[in-house]
Scaffold this active site. Sequence first.
Site, PDB file in Angstrom:
ATOM      1  N   LYS A   1       0.830  -1.197   0.000  1.00 15.04           N
ATOM      2  CA  LYS A   1       0.000   0.000   0.000  1.00 15.04           C
ATOM      3  C   LYS A   1       0.870   1.255   0.000  1.00 15.04           C
ATOM      4  O   LYS A   1       2.010   1.215   0.466  1.00 15.04           O
ATOM      5  CB  LYS A   1      -0.874   0.017   1.272  1.00 15.04           C
ATOM      6  CG  LYS A   1      -2.007  -0.976   1.280  1.00 15.04           C
ATOM      7  CD  LYS A   1      -2.807  -0.866   2.567  1.00 15.04           C
ATOM      8  CE  LYS A   1      -3.938  -1.869   2.618  1.00 15.04           C
ATOM      9  NZ  LYS A   1      -4.972  -1.657   1.597  1.00 15.04           N
TER      10      LYS A   1
ATOM     11  N   ARG B   1     -10.334 -11.639   2.034  1.00 17.34           N
ATOM     12  CA  ARG B   1     -11.130 -12.750   1.489  1.00 17.34           C
ATOM     13  C   ARG B   1     -10.358 -14.060   1.572  1.00 17.34           C
ATOM     14  O   ARG B   1     -10.941 -15.129   1.683  1.00 17.34           O
ATOM     15  CB  ARG B   1     -11.566 -12.411   0.060  1.00 17.34           C
ATOM     16  CG  ARG B   1     -10.426 -12.206  -0.890  1.00 17.34           C
ATOM     17  CD  ARG B   1     -10.835 -11.431  -2.156  1.00 17.34           C
ATOM     18  NE  ARG B   1     -10.913  -9.997  -1.947  1.00 17.34           N
ATOM     19  CZ  ARG B   1     -11.251  -9.125  -2.891  1.00 17.34           C
ATOM     20  NH1 ARG B   1     -11.565  -9.541  -4.104  1.00 17.34           N
ATOM     21  NH2 ARG B   1     -11.296  -7.839  -2.629  1.00 17.34           N
TER      22      ARG B   1
HETATM   23  N1  BES Z   1      -8.235  -3.798   4.464  1.00  8.10           N
HETATM   24  C1  BES Z   1      -8.348  -3.429   3.098  1.00  8.10           C
HETATM   25  C2  BES Z   1      -9.638  -2.675   2.807  1.00  8.10           C
HETATM   26  C3  BES Z   1      -9.691  -1.238   3.234  1.00  8.10           C
HETATM   27  C4  BES Z   1      -8.954  -0.285   2.554  1.00  8.10           C
HETATM   28  C5  BES Z   1     -10.503  -0.856   4.256  1.00  8.10           C
HETATM   29  C6  BES Z   1      -9.043   1.034   2.937  1.00  8.10           C
HETATM   30  C7  BES Z   1     -10.599   0.460   4.615  1.00  8.10           C
HETATM   31  C8  BES Z   1      -9.868   1.415   3.973  1.00  8.10           C
HETATM   32  C9  BES Z   1      -8.328  -4.651   2.200  1.00  8.10           C
HETATM   33  O1  BES Z   1      -7.534  -5.696   2.640  1.00  8.10           O
HETATM   34  C10 BES Z   1      -7.789  -4.219   0.892  1.00  8.10           C
HETATM   35  O2  BES Z   1      -6.662  -3.849   0.833  1.00  8.10           O
HETATM   36  N2  BES Z   1      -8.625  -4.273  -0.142  1.00  8.10           N
HETATM   37  C11 BES Z   1      -8.248  -3.861  -1.436  1.00  8.10           C
HETATM   38  C12 BES Z   1      -8.736  -4.889  -2.414  1.00  8.10           C
HETATM   39  C13 BES Z   1      -8.225  -4.694  -3.813  1.00  8.10           C
HETATM   40  C14 BES Z   1      -6.740  -4.996  -3.862  1.00  8.10           C
HETATM   41  C15 BES Z   1      -8.973  -5.605  -4.747  1.00  8.10           C
HETATM   42  C16 BES Z   1      -8.901  -2.508  -1.705  1.00  8.10           C
HETATM   43  O3  BES Z   1     -10.052  -2.320  -1.312  1.00  8.10           O
HETATM   44  O4  BES Z   1      -8.242  -1.648  -2.275  1.00  8.10           O
HETATM   45 MN    MN Z   2      -5.529  -5.486   1.997  1.00  3.46          MN
END
Ligand code: BES
Ligand code: MN
Length: 496
Positions: A278, A352
């Site tokens: 990230k 997931r």
């Molecule tokens: N924990 C995150 C989701 C999230 C991101 C919650 C920002 C709250 C704020 C999750 O594990 C994630 O990173 N999801 C990705 C999925 C994508 C790579 C398909 C997302 O939502 O960007």
């Molecule tokens: Mn994630």
Amino acid sequence: MEFSIKIGSLEKQRSACVVTGVYAPRKLSPSASLIDRVSGGYLSGITRRGDMQGKLGSTLLLHNVPKIASERVLLVGLGREQEFNEQQYLDAVRAAVKALNETGVPEAVLGLAELPVKTRDIAWKVLQTVLVAMDSTYRFDRLKSKRDEEKKPLGKLTLMVERSQSNRSEAVLKQALAIAEGVKLTKDLGNLPPNICTPGYLAEQASQIAKKHNLKAEVLEQKDMEKLGMGSLLSVARGSNQPPKLIVLQYSGAAKKQKPVVLVGKGVTFDTGGISIKPAAEMDEMKFDMCGAASVLGSIKAAAQMRLPLNVVGIIPTTENMPSGNASRPGDIVTSMSGQTIEILNTDAEGRLILCDALTYAERFHPAVVIDIATLTGSCVIALGHVASGLFSSDEVLARELLNAGEYAHDRAWQMPLWDDYQEQLKSNFADMANIGGRPAGSITAACFLARFTKKYSWAHLDIAGTAWKSGKEKGATGRPVPLLSQFLIRKAAKA
Ligand code: BES
Ligand code: MN
Ligand code: ZN
């Protein structure tokens, strides 16, 4: 904070402060009118001079009101009487508690439950008063070396109710306190830093809750998960030095043969994204990526404290998501406990990957229903913001029950589609499915992924990415969706 219920008249209470409402413009509520009469028109004099107009959320603290037993009277603006409904009630209570807390009174008597709220009874008002009061006085300062030198916090609130409402109020107060404690536990766990709140810490907390409330706690270790074939969950843990855990917590409030409600909570104690790392900005907030897990612990604690005649199982897959030489790579293919293979195209879609194995594990409890709770997608935040949690379910009855529980608890969810049309986006050329479905409908394809592992029971998924915590100046966990889940469990217990 302590709470109690009292029958009687606000103007006769010997208290540090009594709280009463004023509608806009300048219309006294019933208890304010009584105080006004006893005090020889003291309150109407104030409203006439314009010091309290009744604007929603405004407050005015009065000392030495003539002939009133209480040391102080706090006036709270209610807004227009015709417009006074749920939100206005909540805003008024919040404003009152805030003002009381700032004043530094040790206790107060609240005369707001008398205010009619459309379609809501005394039980709702008592529940919401407790939740709002606990929420607005919550602080997480255990890791500050010096506590902010504030005035003494408000320690006790007494709610005035009518005689005919007192039994119901007392019963609901007990439930409200249990729910508020569950919310507090969920906030505390969420707010803890990721170097303290590790998978091992969560497992330890679950065991302690179990000991205190007579629950059964079991913690599966890495080798147990290997034996079960949880290749998907374990693939997320590969990059971390923290050993992953699968926590199983069981509350048995009903006969053994009664099928349990199973709650599954995402417990990623820190989500860096892994190799699909990230960006740096606000990455600290990914310590909240275990709020689903925390809400499962909070809700089970509340259910146990309420002694609900119901069986509840909590399943918490917990791990960190870190980059390292051992971490999963984009392109890796793993085999889940269900036997289905997954091509990991983005290591940041890890929620997931841990949930799918926990959902397969849930089968062995022969659940009545399974609800998973997860900070799953940024896409859900884009869709619903910070107001509603995303609800996904193929069982319309279950979906309706959750939506209704959330509305009553003022912890609302909004249903999103889970149509098979979206499944296409998860196609992989090399495995049974990919772990991402591209940018369009990101929260829906994430739910569709989970749906592939929940065919054997009735299931719903709550995406709490937008509701589990607040950012910015008020950064902190919200304790959601513990109020929703608790209300759902209360209703399930009543029907069982
Ligand atoms: N924990 C995150 C989701 C999230 C991101 C919650 C920002 C709250 C704020 C999750 O594990 C994630 O990173 N999801 C990705 C999925 C994508 C790579 C398909 C997302 O939502 O960007
Ligand atoms: Mn994630
Ligand atoms: Zn995550």
